[in-house]
Design an enzyme around this catalytic site. Structure first.
Site, mmCIF file in Angstrom:
data_model
loop_
_atom_site.group_PDB
_atom_site.id
_atom_site.type_symbol
_atom_site.label_atom_id
_atom_site.label_comp_id
_atom_site.label_asym_id
_atom_site.label_seq_id
_atom_site.Cartn_x
_atom_site.Cartn_y
_atom_site.Cartn_z
ATOM 1 N N SER A 45 0.828 -1.204 0.000
ATOM 2 C CA SER A 45 0.000 0.000 0.000
ATOM 3 C C SER A 45 0.863 1.254 0.000
ATOM 4 O O SER A 45 0.484 2.271 -0.587
ATOM 5 C CB SER A 45 -0.974 0.005 1.178
ATOM 6 N N GLU A 46 2.032 1.204 0.660
ATOM 7 C CA GLU A 46 2.992 2.302 0.581
ATOM 8 C C GLU A 46 4.424 1.784 0.638
ATOM 9 O O GLU A 46 4.695 0.728 1.221
ATOM 10 C CB GLU A 46 2.800 3.320 1.715
ATOM 11 N N THR A 47 5.309 2.581 0.040
ATOM 12 C CA THR A 47 6.750 2.365 0.114
ATOM 13 C C THR A 47 7.394 3.701 0.455
ATOM 14 O O THR A 47 7.000 4.741 -0.080
ATOM 15 C CB THR A 47 7.303 1.839 -1.223
ATOM 16 N N PHE A 61 5.213 6.740 -1.198
ATOM 17 C CA PHE A 61 4.524 6.438 -2.455
ATOM 18 C C PHE A 61 3.579 5.258 -2.278
ATOM 19 O O PHE A 61 3.947 4.241 -1.673
ATOM 20 C CB PHE A 61 5.530 6.083 -3.556
ATOM 21 N N HIS A 72 0.917 4.169 8.577
ATOM 22 C CA HIS A 72 1.770 2.998 8.780
ATOM 23 C C HIS A 72 3.167 3.188 8.191
ATOM 24 O O HIS A 72 4.149 2.706 8.776
ATOM 25 C CB HIS A 72 1.056 1.714 8.316
#
Length: 227
Positions: A45-47, A61, A72
């Site tokens: 979902s995010e990096t 992102f 998170h």
């Protein structure tokens, strides 16, 4: 080659569940398009890309876009930097956020305090009970709930909530444990919450004065992945 630390953020007390997160601590040489491509390839979902570990200056992102604030990723990155450097992180600096984000540890959990206005534009939909939350179908393109946390009281007196998040507008069909949506929910309800999220992740959130809220939880490290 890009080295990605893979974390699970907002695990339960036994270290189970949690929302997968990729963190790149040395993204030197990666431009914006390449960072977006890494986030898309990972599919989390995010990096997070940390350009300055000492200052905790970073970018977040999703698989399709950059975000100014996400719960998170910031909780996980704060925990990881502390593990890597041996020093607790007091301030995180997402470059797209309107202001710095405070971080601290409480009872073994990593927390952030952030401006609610920097969170994505979450919709909150209260359902009748936990069974309705668990039975909700993941929406497709053009359907309702494109940036939505659906939730229900599991125990209102105790502040316990059952929730799921759908975020197809940000390239994420369902987010296992969404810190920013939980942060906004705690602010809107004006009370501390313990949220069982997704498959069983645990998010703690509470208001922190006008315009601010806090979110925290436990983090697990699942190793380093090379891309």
């Amino acid at each position: 080659m890009v080295q990605v630390h893979v974390l699970r953020v907002f695990t339960d007390a036994a270290g189970r569940y949690g929302n997968p997160l990729g963190v790149v601590l040395d993204p030197a040489g990666l431009d914006q398009e390449e960072r977006q491509a890494v986030a898309a390839e990972l599919g989390f979902s995010e990096t997070v890309f940390v350009d300055d570990v000492a200052a905790a200056r970073l970018q977040i992102f999703t698989p399709t876009m950059e975000l100014p604030l996400a719960g998170h990723p910031l909780v996980g990155t704060s925990w990881l930097i502390a593990q890597e450097t041996g020093r607790p992180v007091q301030t995180l600096r997402p470059i797209k956020a309107s202001q710095e984000v405070a971080s601290f540890v409480e009872d073994g959990a990593t927390w952030i305090r952030a401006a609610v206005a920097d969170a994505p534009p979450w919709e909150h939909v209260q359902l009748a009970d936990a069974a309705q939350v668990e039975g909700a179908a993941v929406p497709g393109p053009g359907e309702r709930w494109q940036m939505t946390q659906v939730w229900a009281w599991a125990d209102e007196a105790a502040g316990r909530v059952r929730a799921r998040v759908f975020a197809l507008a940000a390239g994420v069909a369902e987010d296992e444990a969404c810190g920013s949506a939980s942060l906004v929910l705690a602010s809107r309800l004006d009370r501390a919450l313990t949220i069982v999220h997704g498959q069983g992740s645990v998010v703690r959130a509470r208001p922190a004065g006008p315009g601010y809220a806090e979110v925290g939880g436990f983090v697990a490290h699942d190793g380093v992945r090379a891309l």
